[in-house]
Scaffold this active site. Structure first.
Site, PDB file in Angstrom:
ATOM      1  N   LYS A 215      -2.377  43.884  60.128  1.00 16.49           N
ATOM      2  CA  LYS A 215      -1.177  44.019  59.288  1.00 16.49           C
ATOM      3  C   LYS A 215      -1.104  42.920  58.220  1.00 16.49           C
ATOM      4  CE  LYS A 215       2.995  45.155  57.946  1.00 16.49           C
ATOM      5  NZ  LYS A 215       3.192  46.249  56.997  1.00 16.49           N
TER       6      LYS A 215
ATOM      7  N   THR B 267       6.586  42.525  61.961  1.00 18.24           N
ATOM      8  CA  THR B 267       5.391  41.797  61.500  1.00 18.24           C
ATOM      9  C   THR B 267       5.582  40.328  61.863  1.00 18.24           C
ATOM     10  OG1 THR B 267       5.170  43.345  59.662  1.00 18.24           O
ATOM     11  CG2 THR B 267       3.903  41.299  59.536  1.00 18.24           C
TER      12      THR B 267
ATOM     13  N   LEU C 246      12.265  43.710  64.463  1.00 14.55           N
ATOM     14  CA  LEU C 246      13.115  42.574  64.098  1.00 14.55           C
ATOM     15  C   LEU C 246      12.454  41.773  62.974  1.00 14.55           C
ATOM     16  CD1 LEU C 246      13.873  41.777  67.819  1.00 14.55           C
ATOM     17  CD2 LEU C 246      15.556  42.550  66.147  1.00 14.55           C
ATOM     18  N   PRO C 247      13.210  40.864  62.336  1.00 15.06           N
ATOM     19  CA  PRO C 247      12.674  40.223  61.125  1.00 15.06           C
ATOM     20  C   PRO C 247      11.402  39.401  61.331  1.00 15.06           C
ATOM     21  CG  PRO C 247      15.025  39.742  61.368  1.00 15.06           C
ATOM     22  CD  PRO C 247      14.598  40.474  62.591  1.00 15.06           C
TER      23      PRO C 247
ATOM     24  N   LYS D  99       7.159  36.105  53.789  1.00 15.46           N
ATOM     25  CA  LYS D  99       6.822  35.778  55.184  1.00 15.46           C
ATOM     26  C   LYS D  99       5.437  36.333  55.547  1.00 15.46           C
ATOM     27  CE  LYS D  99       7.829  38.754  58.097  1.00 15.46           C
ATOM     28  NZ  LYS D  99       8.145  39.797  59.062  1.00 15.46           N
TER      29      LYS D  99
HETATM   30  P1  NAD Z   1      15.789  44.418  58.401  1.00 21.24           P
HETATM   31  O1  NAD Z   1      16.178  43.030  58.027  1.00 21.24           O
HETATM   32  O2  NAD Z   1      16.304  45.544  57.591  1.00 21.24           O
HETATM   33  O3  NAD Z   1      16.192  44.720  59.926  1.00 21.24           O
HETATM   34  C1  NAD Z   1      16.063  43.755  60.945  1.00 21.24           C
HETATM   35  C2  NAD Z   1      17.011  44.067  62.085  1.00 21.24           C
HETATM   36  O4  NAD Z   1      16.972  42.967  62.990  1.00 21.24           O
HETATM   37  C3  NAD Z   1      18.489  44.221  61.664  1.00 21.24           C
HETATM   38  O5  NAD Z   1      19.007  45.336  62.330  1.00 21.24           O
HETATM   39  C4  NAD Z   1      19.154  42.938  62.183  1.00 21.24           C
HETATM   40  O6  NAD Z   1      20.501  43.155  62.557  1.00 21.24           O
HETATM   41  C5  NAD Z   1      18.304  42.626  63.383  1.00 21.24           C
HETATM   42  N1  NAD Z   1      18.340  41.201  63.745  1.00 21.24           N
HETATM   43  C6  NAD Z   1      18.112  40.156  62.917  1.00 21.24           C
HETATM   44  N2  NAD Z   1      18.217  38.992  63.601  1.00 21.24           N
HETATM   45  C7  NAD Z   1      18.538  39.330  64.881  1.00 21.24           C
HETATM   46  C8  NAD Z   1      18.796  38.591  66.065  1.00 21.24           C
HETATM   47  N3  NAD Z   1      18.723  37.268  66.069  1.00 21.24           N
HETATM   48  N4  NAD Z   1      19.090  39.271  67.188  1.00 21.24           N
HETATM   49  C9  NAD Z   1      19.150  40.616  67.189  1.00 21.24           C
HETATM   50  N5  NAD Z   1      18.916  41.387  66.100  1.00 21.24           N
HETATM   51  C10 NAD Z   1      18.612  40.738  64.968  1.00 21.24           C
HETATM   52  O7  NAD Z   1      14.187  44.422  58.440  1.00 21.24           O
HETATM   53  P2  NAD Z   1      13.195  45.680  58.310  1.00 21.24           P
HETATM   54  O8  NAD Z   1      12.892  45.906  56.876  1.00 21.24           O
HETATM   55  O9  NAD Z   1      13.657  46.796  59.159  1.00 21.24           O
HETATM   56  O10 NAD Z   1      11.861  45.010  58.916  1.00 21.24           O
HETATM   57  C11 NAD Z   1      11.735  44.746  60.293  1.00 21.24           C
HETATM   58  C12 NAD Z   1      10.326  44.249  60.551  1.00 21.24           C
HETATM   59  O11 NAD Z   1       9.381  45.225  60.134  1.00 21.24           O
HETATM   60  C13 NAD Z   1       9.981  42.948  59.785  1.00 21.24           C
HETATM   61  O12 NAD Z   1       9.161  42.146  60.585  1.00 21.24           O
HETATM   62  C14 NAD Z   1       9.228  43.480  58.574  1.00 21.24           C
HETATM   63  O13 NAD Z   1       8.327  42.488  58.075  1.00 21.24           O
HETATM   64  C15 NAD Z   1       8.514  44.689  59.156  1.00 21.24           C
HETATM   65  N6  NAD Z   1       8.226  45.770  58.198  1.00 21.24           N
HETATM   66  C16 NAD Z   1       9.132  46.152  57.263  1.00 21.24           C
HETATM   67  C17 NAD Z   1       8.806  47.164  56.361  1.00 21.24           C
HETATM   68  C18 NAD Z   1       9.762  47.610  55.265  1.00 21.24           C
HETATM   69  O14 NAD Z   1       9.321  48.309  54.343  1.00 21.24           O
HETATM   70  N7  NAD Z   1      11.048  47.271  55.327  1.00 21.24           N
HETATM   71  C19 NAD Z   1       7.559  47.794  56.439  1.00 21.24           C
HETATM   72  C20 NAD Z   1       6.666  47.403  57.440  1.00 21.24           C
HETATM   73  C21 NAD Z   1       7.011  46.388  58.315  1.00 21.24           C
END
Ligand code: NAD
Length: 303
Positions: A171, A96, A64-65, A246
């Protein structure tokens, strides 16, 4: 294993898909329609609520975000820890979030008789899609061994960093460094461009010299140099700049708490914040779009 997965965004959709393909029994939840159909086709049970996911699961992942969203789903009287009380179920958060939030979640999980591990990842969407993520795990040896098969499905390396929270500490260190290298690489390529050098040639020179880096070679911020890099597809499909903002903020918070000097990380943070605040579209594009700060023409030259 019987695995639950909550959050099918950029990363989660691929991670959950790999669990399905590797023969795990998977239950998923996503707030929006998103890739539900795709996961259903792969054999996952799509649930209408987060609580629906935990039924019969040995392990439940969240992707999740940020920490506020993760806590809103796992903690509190209406959270999934409470709904799993006494089951010994293992929760793994791969988002993260702040190390301190992870530690609070670990303590709350223990009060409900369930386990919690933080296991943030590196590798981006490509690593998630190909099962090549790097997991930085904080938690007990016993919990890690219980869920190792699912880590092995989704990742190529699993680092046990110590107790809950340590995975997030690793991380935020990594992401502060990645953000700093990306900003410095952007600055350098833009200087070279102004000096009349071909950015493709300069990238190759740097890659074969002391200024090279993995990011330069796989995630080059200058468009059309690395075909698979986000910069070559209008900065789509990478790591959103607002998520990088973030993450550096989390690193700076940890630096303040530990009184560590982080002037490079602070400078990088200011650059990404400036770009995200002055270009709303950039905030949801890949963080390598920070290069546009350095490539901007002088106002009188652009006129
Ligand atoms: P994203 O925004 O694409 O996906 C987040 C998901 O969370 C979405 O499916 C959204 O619908 C869901 N969501 C948001 N608010 C919500 C709520 N209140 N209730 C239920 N579901 C909710 O993000 P992402 O890129 O997949 O990243 C997710 C996590 O992983 C973050 O913490 C990010 O920092 C970390 N991350 C991302 C990457 C990358 O390259 N994208 C790499 C490493 C780590």
């Amino acid at each position: 294993m019987r695995a639950g997965f909550i959050g099918l965004g950029t990363m989660g959709r691929f991670m959950a898909a790999n669990l399905c393909r590797d023969g795990h029994q998977v239950r998923v939840y996503n707030r929006s329609e998103g890739p539900r159909a795709e996961l259903r086709d792969l054999g996952a049970t799509v649930c209408e609520t987060p609580t629906g996911v935990i039924e019969d699961c040995d392990v439940v992942f969240t992707m999740l975000p940020d920490g506020a969203v993760v806590s809103s789903i796992l903690a509190g009287e209406n959270g999934l820890f409470a709904a799993s009380a006494g089951t010994g179920r293992v929760f793994v958060d791969s988002s993260t979030i702040a190390p301190g939030t992870a530690r609070e979640l670990g303590a709350e999980a223990a009060r409900y008789g369930v386990s919690f591990m933080d296991a943030p990842v590196s590798g981006g969407p490509a690593g998630a899609e190909t099962g090549n993520l790097v997991f930085m795990v904080g938690g007990s040896d016993a919990d890690l061994e219980r869920v190792r098969p699912v880590f092995d499905t989704m990742g190529r390396k699993v680092f046990h960093t110590g107790p809950v929270g340590n995975g997030q500490s690793a991380k935020v260190c990594n992401n502060m460094l990645a953000a700093t290298i990306m900003a410095a690489t952007s600055e350098t390529l833009s200087l070279g461009e102004r000096l009349g050098l071909d950015p493709d040639l300069l990238s190759e020179i740097l890659a074969n010299s002391s200024g090279g880096s993995t990011l330069l070679q796989t995630w080059n911020p200058f468009p059309a140099i690395v075909p698979n890099a986000p910069s070559s597809r209008d900065y789509e499909g990478g790591f959103q700049m607002k998520l990088m903002v973030k993450d550096i903020r989390l690193a700076l918070d940890e630096a303040r708490l530990s009184e560590a000097p982080v002037p490079m990380g602070s400078a990088a943070h200011a650059l990404y914040v400036f770009k995200a605040n002055t270009d709303a579209a950039a905030a949801i594009k890949d963080y390598s779009k920070v290069i546009e700060i350095f490539r901007a023409k002088k106002a009188d030259a652009a006129a």
